[in-house]
Design a protein around this motif. Structure first.
Motif, PDB file in Angstrom:
ATOM      1  N   GLN A 267       0.932  -1.497  -0.222  1.00 11.68           N
ATOM      2  CA  GLN A 267      -0.324   0.500   0.176  1.00 11.68           C
ATOM      3  C   GLN A 267       1.103   1.459   0.024  1.00 11.68           C
ATOM      4  O   GLN A 267       0.407   2.144  -1.005  1.00 11.68           O
ATOM      5  CB  GLN A 267      -1.181   0.273   1.038  1.00 11.68           C
ATOM      6  CG  GLN A 267      -2.111   1.289   1.898  1.00 11.68           C
ATOM      7  CD  GLN A 267      -2.514   1.176   3.016  1.00 11.68           C
ATOM      8  OE1 GLN A 267      -3.640   1.651   2.564  1.00 11.68           O
ATOM      9  NE2 GLN A 267      -1.655   0.951   3.917  1.00 11.68           N
ATOM     10  N   ALA A 268       1.755   1.186   0.554  1.00 14.18           N
ATOM     11  CA  ALA A 268       2.679   2.419   1.276  1.00 14.18           C
ATOM     12  C   ALA A 268       3.361   2.625  -0.306  1.00 14.18           C
ATOM     13  O   ALA A 268       3.900   3.977  -1.315  1.00 14.18           O
ATOM     14  CB  ALA A 268       4.047   2.673   1.809  1.00 14.18           C
ATOM     15  N   LYS A 269       3.773   1.450  -1.063  1.00 11.82           N
ATOM     16  CA  LYS A 269       4.299   1.623  -2.801  1.00 11.82           C
ATOM     17  C   LYS A 269       3.845   2.825  -3.292  1.00 11.82           C
ATOM     18  O   LYS A 269       3.866   2.881  -4.013  1.00 11.82           O
ATOM     19  CB  LYS A 269       5.649   0.567  -1.991  1.00 11.82           C
ATOM     20  CG  LYS A 269       6.144  -0.340  -1.534  1.00 11.82           C
ATOM     21  CD  LYS A 269       7.678   1.052  -1.942  1.00 11.82           C
ATOM     22  CE  LYS A 269       7.379   2.096  -0.515  1.00 11.82           C
ATOM     23  NZ  LYS A 269       9.157   2.515  -0.477  1.00 11.82           N
ATOM     24  N   LEU A 270       2.364   1.513  -3.306  1.00 19.10           N
ATOM     25  CA  LEU A 270       1.424   2.184  -3.789  1.00 19.10           C
ATOM     26  C   LEU A 270       1.590   4.124  -4.225  1.00 19.10           C
ATOM     27  O   LEU A 270       0.877   4.914  -4.773  1.00 19.10           O
ATOM     28  CB  LEU A 270       0.506   1.697  -3.732  1.00 19.10           C
ATOM     29  CG  LEU A 270      -1.259   2.236  -4.649  1.00 19.10           C
ATOM     30  CD1 LEU A 270      -0.833   1.949  -6.567  1.00 19.10           C
ATOM     31  CD2 LEU A 270      -2.520   1.284  -4.815  1.00 19.10           C
ATOM     32  N   GLY A 271       1.207   3.895  -3.089  1.00 26.87           N
ATOM     33  CA  GLY A 271       0.896   5.499  -2.024  1.00 26.87           C
ATOM     34  C   GLY A 271       2.419   6.413  -3.300  1.00 26.87           C
ATOM     35  O   GLY A 271       2.226   6.979  -3.516  1.00 26.87           O
ATOM     36  N   ASN A 272       3.797   5.645  -2.822  1.00 26.33           N
ATOM     37  CA  ASN A 272       4.514   6.205  -3.640  1.00 26.33           C
ATOM     38  C   ASN A 272       4.419   6.849  -5.063  1.00 26.33           C
ATOM     39  O   ASN A 272       5.078   7.681  -5.576  1.00 26.33           O
ATOM     40  CB  ASN A 272       6.044   5.352  -3.134  1.00 26.33           C
ATOM     41  CG  ASN A 272       6.611   5.146  -2.466  1.00 26.33           C
ATOM     42  OD1 ASN A 272       6.722   4.877  -2.102  1.00 26.33           O
ATOM     43  ND2 ASN A 272       6.311   6.509  -0.971  1.00 26.33           N
ATOM     44  N   VAL A 273       3.846   6.171  -6.332  1.00 25.96           N
ATOM     45  CA  VAL A 273       3.679   5.856  -7.700  1.00 25.96           C
ATOM     46  C   VAL A 273       2.630   6.958  -7.413  1.00 25.96           C
ATOM     47  O   VAL A 273       2.400   7.941  -8.425  1.00 25.96           O
ATOM     48  CB  VAL A 273       3.465   4.699  -7.827  1.00 25.96           C
ATOM     49  CG1 VAL A 273       3.157   4.878  -9.230  1.00 25.96           C
ATOM     50  CG2 VAL A 273       4.600   3.924  -7.609  1.00 25.96           C
ATOM     51  N   LEU A 274       1.163   6.663  -6.848  1.00 25.13           N
ATOM     52  CA  LEU A 274       0.435   7.949  -6.764  1.00 25.13           C
ATOM     53  C   LEU A 274       0.974   9.408  -6.563  1.00 25.13           C
ATOM     54  O   LEU A 274       0.433   9.876  -7.107  1.00 25.13           O
ATOM     55  CB  LEU A 274      -1.156   7.410  -6.113  1.00 25.13           C
ATOM     56  CG  LEU A 274      -1.510   6.098  -6.063  1.00 25.13           C
ATOM     57  CD1 LEU A 274      -2.198   6.060  -4.975  1.00 25.13           C
ATOM     58  CD2 LEU A 274      -2.128   6.166  -7.652  1.00 25.13           C
ATOM     59  N   PHE A 275       1.230   9.298  -5.417  1.00 21.35           N
ATOM     60  CA  PHE A 275       2.144  10.314  -5.213  1.00 21.35           C
ATOM     61  C   PHE A 275       2.844  11.544  -6.326  1.00 21.35           C
ATOM     62  O   PHE A 275       2.965  12.741  -6.560  1.00 21.35           O
ATOM     63  CB  PHE A 275       3.135  11.147  -4.134  1.00 21.35           C
ATOM     64  CG  PHE A 275       3.946  11.831  -3.582  1.00 21.35           C
ATOM     65  CD1 PHE A 275       3.128  12.897  -3.385  1.00 21.35           C
ATOM     66  CD2 PHE A 275       5.682  11.872  -3.390  1.00 21.35           C
ATOM     67  CE1 PHE A 275       4.122  13.926  -3.362  1.00 21.35           C
ATOM     68  CE2 PHE A 275       6.199  13.124  -3.180  1.00 21.35           C
ATOM     69  CZ  PHE A 275       5.620  14.210  -3.003  1.00 21.35           C
ATOM     70  N   THR A 276       3.705  10.341  -6.793  1.00 21.57           N
ATOM     71  CA  THR A 276       4.946  11.031  -7.717  1.00 21.57           C
ATOM     72  C   THR A 276       3.971  11.722  -9.310  1.00 21.57           C
ATOM     73  O   THR A 276       4.017  12.687  -9.743  1.00 21.57           O
ATOM     74  CB  THR A 276       6.131   9.559  -8.184  1.00 21.57           C
ATOM     75  OG1 THR A 276       6.327   9.790  -6.804  1.00 21.57           O
ATOM     76  CG2 THR A 276       6.599  10.510  -9.251  1.00 21.57           C
ATOM     77  N   ALA A 277       3.057  11.201  -9.832  1.00 23.56           N
ATOM     78  CA  ALA A 277       2.542  11.180 -10.424  1.00 23.56           C
ATOM     79  C   ALA A 277       1.356  12.523 -10.627  1.00 23.56           C
ATOM     80  O   ALA A 277       1.236  13.804 -11.348  1.00 23.56           O
ATOM     81  CB  ALA A 277       0.815   9.694 -11.143  1.00 23.56           C
ATOM     82  N   ALA A 278       0.932  12.457  -9.246  1.00 19.94           N
ATOM     83  CA  ALA A 278       0.474  13.834  -8.915  1.00 19.94           C
ATOM     84  C   ALA A 278       0.966  14.774  -8.289  1.00 19.94           C
ATOM     85  O   ALA A 278       0.853  15.951  -9.186  1.00 19.94           O
ATOM     86  CB  ALA A 278      -1.126  13.672  -7.139  1.00 19.94           C
ATOM     87  N   LEU A 279       2.005  14.840  -7.820  1.00 15.62           N
ATOM     88  CA  LEU A 279       3.289  15.841  -8.078  1.00 15.62           C
ATOM     89  C   LEU A 279       3.662  16.481  -9.172  1.00 15.62           C
ATOM     90  O   LEU A 279       3.903  17.372  -8.957  1.00 15.62           O
ATOM     91  CB  LEU A 279       4.495  15.994  -7.164  1.00 15.62           C
ATOM     92  CG  LEU A 279       5.602  16.249  -6.681  1.00 15.62           C
ATOM     93  CD1 LEU A 279       4.945  17.609  -6.046  1.00 15.62           C
ATOM     94  CD2 LEU A 279       6.668  15.395  -6.225  1.00 15.62           C
ATOM     95  N   ALA A 280       3.927  15.187 -10.116  1.00 15.09           N
ATOM     96  CA  ALA A 280       4.620  15.657 -11.322  1.00 15.09           C
ATOM     97  C   ALA A 280       3.785  16.734 -12.076  1.00 15.09           C
ATOM     98  O   ALA A 280       4.122  17.952 -12.731  1.00 15.09           O
ATOM     99  CB  ALA A 280       4.965  15.052 -12.225  1.00 15.09           C
ATOM    100  N   ARG A 281       2.033  16.335 -11.738  1.00 14.18           N
ATOM    101  CA  ARG A 281       1.259  17.375 -12.282  1.00 14.18           C
ATOM    102  C   ARG A 281       1.051  18.536 -12.010  1.00 14.18           C
ATOM    103  O   ARG A 281       1.279  19.770 -12.785  1.00 14.18           O
ATOM    104  CB  ARG A 281      -0.329  17.028 -12.315  1.00 14.18           C
ATOM    105  CG  ARG A 281      -1.079  15.947 -13.904  1.00 14.18           C
ATOM    106  CD  ARG A 281      -2.180  15.580 -13.499  1.00 14.18           C
ATOM    107  NE  ARG A 281      -3.473  15.083 -11.897  1.00 14.18           N
ATOM    108  CZ  ARG A 281      -2.602  13.474 -11.460  1.00 14.18           C
ATOM    109  NH1 ARG A 281      -2.457  12.601 -12.784  1.00 14.18           N
ATOM    110  NH2 ARG A 281      -2.951  13.868 -10.691  1.00 14.18           N
ATOM    111  N   ARG A 282       1.517  19.176 -10.702  1.00 13.95           N
ATOM    112  CA  ARG A 282       1.511  19.974  -9.602  1.00 13.95           C
ATOM    113  C   ARG A 282       2.721  20.517 -10.336  1.00 13.95           C
ATOM    114  O   ARG A 282       2.929  21.731 -10.419  1.00 13.95           O
ATOM    115  CB  ARG A 282       1.472  20.373  -8.583  1.00 13.95           C
ATOM    116  CG  ARG A 282      -0.241  19.327  -8.257  1.00 13.95           C
ATOM    117  CD  ARG A 282      -0.113  19.036  -6.610  1.00 13.95           C
ATOM    118  NE  ARG A 282      -2.036  18.691  -6.188  1.00 13.95           N
ATOM    119  CZ  ARG A 282      -2.003  18.018  -6.890  1.00 13.95           C
ATOM    120  NH1 ARG A 282      -1.656  17.468  -7.298  1.00 13.95           N
ATOM    121  NH2 ARG A 282      -3.482  17.691  -6.266  1.00 13.95           N
TER     122      ARG A 282
END
Length: 280
Positions: free
Chosen positions: A163-178
């Motif tokens: 779950q935490a590693k999925l969190g890393n990938v989700l966070f990276t994608a959302a951050l990159a957009r911003r």
């Protein structure tokens, strides 16, 4: 990398130490973060011994504590007038359920929320240093991750870690957009299955299995290769929002591609770290 400043978390051993060593060899000034003062100082000394003339700064923080993450960020901002590369690497897997001083399940707190909080605390410094790079060490385990599996009832080390590693990938994608147009890129990666001490917090069947398979895993120096590629290679200049393995972009899970889930986890994680809802 001469003239650049890089920060690597979880750098007292394993992938993190090898990443910091590789950055020092490339000429960067390197800040390393560890939880224990003596181990962090030894890691810094080892890098200096390997790379004569290297400038290595040692920072100490328990990244499962939000107060200590914020204190670390303040120390980094005080020490550096620029930050070219942030490598979010620190992480662990735990065989029993526990919550941090902030009331958060500790795997999620250390392996995901610490990435987000430290990144956001240092984001202005990274933007002022653009072009700059944010590199987050995730795992292929994200592919079996499901958000919302951190309950004390029926706790599973593997589920919490995934779950935490999925969190890393989700966070990276959302951050990159911003970060689009800011000159700061954000990418995540799978380092390979590496013979490190990251499972030191486990016992039981998983801890035993790790000890059995560890001699057959890749070396930490090989595990650091993709982190170093994303931190230093001109081939990924301007590349953002992707997930890499073996220094190449590779597909992520369907859950990790779900933009609505990315945004939900971004919003819920902001609430967990106490950041204002008005943050982009």
């Amino acid at each position: 990398m001469t003239g650049t400043v890089c920060l690597v978390t979880g750098a007292t051993s394993g992938i993190g130490h090898e990443t910091a060593l590789g950055l020092a060899r490339a000429g960067a000034r390197v800040g390393i973060v560890g939880r224990d003062r003596a181990r962090t100082d030894r890691s810094a000394q080892a890098i200096r011994a390997d790379v004569p003339g290297a400038v290595v700064d040692a920072f100490v923080a328990d990244l499962s504590s939000q107060a200590q993450v914020r204190h670390l960020a303040a120390e980094v901002r005080s020490a550096y007038d620029r930050l070219d590369v942030l490598v979010n690497n620190a992480g662990a897997i735990f065989d029993s359920h526990a919550v941090t001083e902030d009331g958060i399940e500790r795997t999620w707190a250390l392996d995901h929320l610490a990435y987000m909080l430290l990144t956001l605390e240092l984001l202005d410094l990274l933007k002022a240093s653009a072009p700059a790079r944010i590199v987050s060490v995730a795992s292929m385990a994200h592919k079996r991750g499901r958000i919302g599996t951190d309950s004390a009832t029926g706790y599973s080390a593997i589920k919490a870690y995934s779950q935490a590693k999925l969190g890393n990938v989700l966070f990276t994608a959302a951050l990159a957009r911003r970060l689009a147009g800011s000159g700061v890129t954000a990418n995540s990666l799978h380092p390979g299955v590496v013979a490190t001490g990251f499972a030191g917090g486990t016992g039981g069947w998983f801890g035993l299995a790790w000890k059995v398979i560890r001699p057959f895993l890749i070396a930490p120096s090989d595990g650091a290769a993709t982190s170093l590629h994303l931190a230093t290679s001109p081939d990924v200049e301007g590349v953002s929002g992707l997930y890499f393995a073996r220094c190449r972009p590779v597909p992520v899970s369907a859950a990790a591609r779900d933009e609505a889930l990315q945004e939900r986890v971004w919003a819920s994680s902001l609430r967990q770290i106490g950041e204002p809802g008005s943050l982009p």
